[in-house]
Enzyme design. Sequence first.
Site, mmCIF file in Angstrom:
data_model
loop_
_atom_site.group_PDB
_atom_site.id
_atom_site.type_symbol
_atom_site.label_atom_id
_atom_site.label_comp_id
_atom_site.label_asym_id
_atom_site.label_seq_id
_atom_site.Cartn_x
_atom_site.Cartn_y
_atom_site.Cartn_z
ATOM 1 N N SER A 81 -60.430 -13.370 26.236
ATOM 2 C CA SER A 81 -59.546 -13.759 25.133
ATOM 3 C C SER A 81 -60.273 -14.555 24.059
ATOM 4 C CB SER A 81 -58.418 -14.603 25.721
ATOM 5 O OG SER A 81 -57.801 -15.376 24.727
ATOM 6 N N GLU A 141 -59.139 -17.005 22.756
ATOM 7 C CA GLU A 141 -58.801 -18.416 23.017
ATOM 8 C C GLU A 141 -59.983 -19.135 23.687
ATOM 9 O OE1 GLU A 141 -55.480 -20.888 22.128
ATOM 10 O OE2 GLU A 141 -55.610 -18.717 21.894
ATOM 11 N N TYR A 183 -55.395 -22.644 29.549
ATOM 12 C CA TYR A 183 -55.450 -21.179 29.443
ATOM 13 C C TYR A 183 -56.844 -20.724 29.006
ATOM 14 C CZ TYR A 183 -54.893 -16.500 27.545
ATOM 15 O OH TYR A 183 -55.076 -15.167 27.267
ATOM 16 N N ARG A 207 -44.377 -7.178 22.428
ATOM 17 C CA ARG A 207 -44.945 -8.505 22.629
ATOM 18 C C ARG A 207 -43.908 -9.418 23.267
ATOM 19 N NH1 ARG A 207 -49.396 -11.447 23.666
ATOM 20 N NH2 ARG A 207 -50.474 -12.199 21.808
HETATM 21 P P1 GDP Z 1 -51.868 -17.713 20.949
HETATM 22 O O1 GDP Z 1 -52.833 -17.604 19.814
HETATM 23 O O2 GDP Z 1 -52.266 -16.899 22.136
HETATM 24 O O3 GDP Z 1 -51.540 -19.115 21.341
HETATM 25 O O4 GDP Z 1 -50.522 -16.987 20.417
HETATM 26 P P2 GDP Z 1 -49.096 -17.554 19.944
HETATM 27 O O5 GDP Z 1 -48.380 -16.423 19.305
HETATM 28 O O6 GDP Z 1 -48.374 -18.267 21.057
HETATM 29 O O7 GDP Z 1 -49.457 -18.664 18.839
HETATM 30 C C1 GDP Z 1 -50.181 -18.338 17.690
HETATM 31 C C2 GDP Z 1 -50.217 -19.525 16.751
HETATM 32 O O8 GDP Z 1 -48.909 -19.742 16.214
HETATM 33 C C3 GDP Z 1 -50.604 -20.854 17.411
HETATM 34 O O9 GDP Z 1 -51.540 -21.497 16.588
HETATM 35 C C4 GDP Z 1 -49.317 -21.650 17.455
HETATM 36 O O10 GDP Z 1 -49.495 -23.058 17.353
HETATM 37 C C5 GDP Z 1 -48.628 -21.124 16.209
HETATM 38 N N1 GDP Z 1 -47.184 -21.333 16.240
HETATM 39 C C6 GDP Z 1 -46.462 -21.973 15.269
HETATM 40 N N2 GDP Z 1 -45.172 -22.009 15.628
HETATM 41 C C7 GDP Z 1 -45.064 -21.388 16.825
HETATM 42 C C8 GDP Z 1 -43.954 -21.115 17.688
HETATM 43 O O11 GDP Z 1 -42.813 -21.452 17.424
HETATM 44 N N3 GDP Z 1 -44.247 -20.420 18.856
HETATM 45 C C9 GDP Z 1 -45.500 -20.027 19.177
HETATM 46 N N4 GDP Z 1 -45.716 -19.339 20.307
HETATM 47 N N5 GDP Z 1 -46.573 -20.294 18.368
HETATM 48 C C10 GDP Z 1 -46.347 -20.957 17.217
#
Ligand code: GDP
Length: 344
Positions: A128, A130, A151, A185
Amino acid sequence: MGKGLFMKTALITGISGQDGSYLAEYLLDLGYKVYGLVRRETDTMRFLHSVQDKVELLYADMRDPVSLEVAFTKAMPDEIYNLAGQVFVPTSWHLPAETFDINVGGLARLLNMVERLKPETRVYQASSSEMYGNLNGLRNEETPLRPTSPYGVSKTAAHNLCGVYRARGIFVVGGILFNHESPRRGPEMVTRKITLASADWAHGKKNKLKLGNMQARRDWGFAGDYVRAMHAMLQTEKPLDYVIATGESHSVYEFVVEVLHCLDLIPPQAEVADVVNEYVEVDPKLFRTGEIHDLRGDATLARRDLNWTPEVDFEGLVRMMVESDTGVASKGRPAKGQVVKSGA
Ligand code: GDP
């Protein structure tokens, strides 16, 4: 490759998830015999309708070596795609040990089995973006890994485990996939959270969606494009890790704006920020420890060695997800991405 005598067998862990379901469809099209691991009957009902009669589902849990071995022995696969995992970063702060047990322990159990039972099996590991943590600019296969969440650490440990098994002669690769999305997703991920909320917006309701850090930027691609790269990584002469990404990043804010454009909710004279404020609000509780501010990948190696290119761009991806979740045909500015059936 092909059917009949030369049919290859694949075992997909996490077949009921977004990537597992797209990969199953892709491999079936290529003539593979496909086995998939699921934990519960309910898992199978999500996205596997169209292929339910064609894949063979086996029950196993990544934390339970006996169940894994029973499944492996049944499938005796030529290729394993390890897509099962605890994938949500915030959950990894609540359940760090479980995240490790599934994401690292699960792979360790698979590799140990491959080595003992069928060492010629080729293994794909879902690594990933990440793993990289915070850093400016594009990441490639040489970029140091400095994860900032449990993670990310779990994915880094699993990625490194691939390296040491590779040194022992197992064909195992880590596909460093940047964020990839689709109508399938999980609803907790930000893209889908937004497009699900947009179903109300499309029908005139201005329910305010709570979001966290809207300035965070991700390199969002289409999952259906990314599963082609997984397969290609197991067909090479030499096992190598590859970055899979579009090379472009967009902020969460830009994603919201694109969704509103698709639904034609931004009038020509309006101030975009004002319109956004009518539909979303920031909830500081959703801000993250160890937030990664910007992720962008350089897939040059994959383009060269695997002949891989993404077919759906950012606008095409957003439109596909909005249309699937709202049932409304996109009205906004014409998207550049090609039309792809969503198949959710
Ligand atoms: P990730 O990159 O695997 O953590 O995928 P996510 O879709 O969970 O998050 C992507 C980005 O969106 C991260 O930087 C989060 O901090 C940002 N983000 C902002 N608001 C939200 C929210 O309400 N939910 C999630 N899941 N992410 C958010």
